[in-house]
Write a protein that holds these residues in place. Structure first.
Motif, PDB file in Angstrom:
ATOM      1  N   LYS A  44      35.647  35.503  42.813  1.00  0.00           N
ATOM      2  CA  LYS A  44      36.279  36.620  42.362  1.00  0.00           C
ATOM      3  C   LYS A  44      36.429  36.535  40.786  1.00  0.00           C
ATOM      4  O   LYS A  44      36.231  37.583  40.018  1.00  0.00           O
ATOM      5  CB  LYS A  44      37.251  36.853  43.071  1.00  0.00           C
ATOM      6  CG  LYS A  44      38.067  38.275  42.982  1.00  0.00           C
ATOM      7  CD  LYS A  44      37.362  38.975  43.775  1.00  0.00           C
ATOM      8  CE  LYS A  44      38.197  40.511  44.081  1.00  0.00           C
ATOM      9  NZ  LYS A  44      37.542  41.484  45.136  1.00  0.00           N
ATOM     10  N   THR A  78      40.355  43.628  47.053  1.00  0.00           N
ATOM     11  CA  THR A  78      40.035  44.753  46.295  1.00  0.00           C
ATOM     12  C   THR A  78      39.257  44.656  45.206  1.00  0.00           C
ATOM     13  O   THR A  78      38.907  43.385  44.882  1.00  0.00           O
ATOM     14  CB  THR A  78      41.632  45.119  45.662  1.00  0.00           C
ATOM     15  OG1 THR A  78      42.224  43.790  45.325  1.00  0.00           O
ATOM     16  CG2 THR A  78      42.470  45.636  47.005  1.00  0.00           C
ATOM     17  N   ASP A  79      38.749  45.452  44.800  1.00  0.00           N
ATOM     18  CA  ASP A  79      37.796  45.707  43.513  1.00  0.00           C
ATOM     19  C   ASP A  79      38.498  44.983  42.124  1.00  0.00           C
ATOM     20  O   ASP A  79      39.731  45.637  41.844  1.00  0.00           O
ATOM     21  CB  ASP A  79      37.304  46.847  43.238  1.00  0.00           C
ATOM     22  CG  ASP A  79      36.097  46.994  42.335  1.00  0.00           C
ATOM     23  OD1 ASP A  79      36.033  46.314  41.207  1.00  0.00           O
ATOM     24  OD2 ASP A  79      35.417  47.731  42.491  1.00  0.00           O
ATOM     25  N   ILE A  80      37.966  44.105  41.222  1.00  0.00           N
ATOM     26  CA  ILE A  80      38.611  43.510  40.590  1.00  0.00           C
ATOM     27  C   ILE A  80      38.908  44.875  39.239  1.00  0.00           C
ATOM     28  O   ILE A  80      39.751  44.806  38.469  1.00  0.00           O
ATOM     29  CB  ILE A  80      37.796  42.616  39.665  1.00  0.00           C
ATOM     30  CG1 ILE A  80      36.292  42.771  39.250  1.00  0.00           C
ATOM     31  CG2 ILE A  80      37.853  41.399  40.461  1.00  0.00           C
ATOM     32  CD1 ILE A  80      35.760  42.070  38.506  1.00  0.00           C
ATOM     33  N   ASN A  81      38.129  45.937  39.178  1.00  0.00           N
ATOM     34  CA  ASN A  81      38.294  46.804  38.336  1.00  0.00           C
ATOM     35  C   ASN A  81      39.619  47.784  38.600  1.00  0.00           C
ATOM     36  O   ASN A  81      40.065  48.470  37.717  1.00  0.00           O
ATOM     37  CB  ASN A  81      37.004  47.957  38.445  1.00  0.00           C
ATOM     38  CG  ASN A  81      35.670  47.516  37.822  1.00  0.00           C
ATOM     39  OD1 ASN A  81      35.522  47.223  36.478  1.00  0.00           O
ATOM     40  ND2 ASN A  81      34.838  46.995  38.510  1.00  0.00           N
ATOM     41  N   ASP A  82      40.128  47.678  39.678  1.00  0.00           N
ATOM     42  CA  ASP A  82      41.472  48.164  40.288  1.00  0.00           C
ATOM     43  C   ASP A  82      42.483  47.384  40.181  1.00  0.00           C
ATOM     44  O   ASP A  82      43.579  47.684  40.536  1.00  0.00           O
ATOM     45  CB  ASP A  82      41.168  48.977  41.800  1.00  0.00           C
ATOM     46  CG  ASP A  82      39.988  49.912  41.712  1.00  0.00           C
ATOM     47  OD1 ASP A  82      39.618  50.656  40.839  1.00  0.00           O
ATOM     48  OD2 ASP A  82      39.325  49.971  42.746  1.00  0.00           O
ATOM     49  N   HIS A  83      42.089  46.132  39.835  1.00  0.00           N
ATOM     50  CA  HIS A  83      43.343  45.074  39.798  1.00  0.00           C
ATOM     51  C   HIS A  83      44.436  45.419  38.780  1.00  0.00           C
ATOM     52  O   HIS A  83      44.109  46.007  37.495  1.00  0.00           O
ATOM     53  CB  HIS A  83      42.827  43.817  39.476  1.00  0.00           C
ATOM     54  CG  HIS A  83      42.252  43.029  40.613  1.00  0.00           C
ATOM     55  ND1 HIS A  83      42.005  41.775  40.645  1.00  0.00           N
ATOM     56  CD2 HIS A  83      41.996  43.589  41.734  1.00  0.00           C
ATOM     57  CE1 HIS A  83      41.350  41.339  41.876  1.00  0.00           C
ATOM     58  NE2 HIS A  83      41.487  42.628  42.523  1.00  0.00           N
ATOM     59  N   GLN A  98      44.104  40.939  36.653  1.00  0.00           N
ATOM     60  CA  GLN A  98      42.707  41.253  36.138  1.00  0.00           C
ATOM     61  C   GLN A  98      42.006  40.248  35.645  1.00  0.00           C
ATOM     62  O   GLN A  98      42.535  39.740  34.656  1.00  0.00           O
ATOM     63  CB  GLN A  98      42.584  42.590  35.656  1.00  0.00           C
ATOM     64  CG  GLN A  98      41.141  43.012  35.668  1.00  0.00           C
ATOM     65  CD  GLN A  98      41.004  44.635  34.879  1.00  0.00           C
ATOM     66  OE1 GLN A  98      41.526  44.734  33.913  1.00  0.00           O
ATOM     67  NE2 GLN A  98      40.622  45.490  35.787  1.00  0.00           N
TER      68      GLN A  98
END
Length: 340
Positions: free
Chosen positions: A328, A247-252, A257
């Motif tokens: 990541k 998953t995208d870290i911006n969505d963590h 995050q």
């Protein structure tokens, strides 16, 4: 003879008109070209203007690391698509204000304490929040709002009260204020393990365990096992890691995050970086050196011996998992001087 002169004069006049029109056309084409160049620069600058200049930064090693990271590979909150796609000026202005607000959304502004703090979950945030609220309760001049009763054993209640008493800074004044700005960093892998144990491993363990089970464990289980039911067993640590990697870290979630992204380290000029691993001494030095009206004795909640269980979880990862997880969270490793 006179007829020939008239023709020559007429020809020269017509030629002059064509040359003039041609030159005017070239001029406006050039103006349009310059405007296009300027517009493209402005679009780029909308992004770049939010990235810090570092000339006056403190010379401490971590701030040097951040300076180096932000020049080489800046960790930036992505611009809204409305700005990227060239929206009309009024719409662009609206979304730029939202963007600027989001840059600062995780910062607690405490002007009477001369402090701005990036609140990072799983990095002593409950302990710091409790200490701040206690200081304000004992000295009402430290905040505009009074501290109400809060449950000292309920982290969510504590932080809700903190956000009620204080607020987030406003973008333009914040850029020029002289407050002490700090964050607390933690080894990325240790923070991931802590987040897993506290939020994912056992839905009955924490006050918000059921929320995390329905919101995140359901996604993790579906991602790894193909389907989720309310009776599904909680995700394993490996399943949690696989989900993070995919998953995208911006969505963590805020609990895992990367700190570098959450605190916008390339868009907020921090004056102090403290470390979770040495927080007892770091906090005392920080409070005393900045003459902050707050106790230097940290009531450290959740100060469990990480070494007691950290290796149990990390040893489950393959070398490939470790490499991917490092990549990541590379910004945190580089900015805060951690290693695997």
């Amino acid at each position: 003879m006179k007829g020939k002169r008239r023709k020559v004069v007429l020809f020269m006049m017509i030629l002059g008109i064509y040359v003039s029109l041609f030159l005017v056309d070239i001029y406006y084409d050039f103006q349009e070209f310059e405007e296009n160049i300027e517009n493209s620069k402005q679009i780029e600058n909308k992004f770049q203007d939010t990235i810090l200049e570092f000339e006056n930064w403190d010379n401490s090693s971590m701030l040097k690391n951040i300076k180096k990271l932000c020049r080489k590979n800046p960790v930036i909150l992505p611009l809204p698509v409305q700005i990227q796609n060239g929206a009309p000026p009024s719409i662009e202005k609206h979304f730029m204000k939202i963007y600027q607000k989001n840059i600062l959304r995780n910062l607690v502004s405490m002007p009477n304490l001369n402090l701005t703090w990036c609140l990072v979950p799983k990095v002593a945030s409950t302990s710091i929040s409790k200490l701040i609220l206690t200081a304000v309760r004992n000295n009402k001049s430290l905040a505009k709002r009074k501290v109400h009763w809060f449950d000292e054993k309920d982290p969510k209640n504590i932080q809700n009260e903190l956000w009620r008493v204080f607020s987030r800074p406003y973008y333009n004044p914040f850029q020029n204020d002289k407050t002490v700005r700090f964050l607390i960093a933690r080894h990325p892998f240790a923070r991931i393990v802590s987040a897993y144990r506290n939020k994912i491993e056992d839905k009955e363990r924490s006050h918000d365990g059921l929320y995390f089970f329905k919101t995140y464990s359901s996604k993790i289980i579906k991602f790894n096992r193909g389907a989720f039911t309310p009776d599904s067993k909680e995700p394993t640590f490996i399943e949690f890691i696989k989900y993070i990697l995919a998953t995208d870290i911006n969505d963590h979630d805020e609990h895992w995050q990367p700190v570098a992204l959450r605190c916008r380290i390339c868009q907020v000029n921090y004056t102090h970086i403290l470390k979770f691993e040495s927080l007892g001494s770091d906090w005392r030095n920080f409070i005393k050196s900045n003459n902050i009206q707050m106790s230097s004795d940290l009531p450290w909640d959740n100060k469990a011996g990480m070494q007691d269980y950290y290796q149990h979880y990390i040893s489950q990862l393959t070398k490939s998992d470790v490499r991917q997880l490092y990549k990541k969270y590379q910004s945190d490793f580089e900015a805060f001087g951690y290693s695997i």
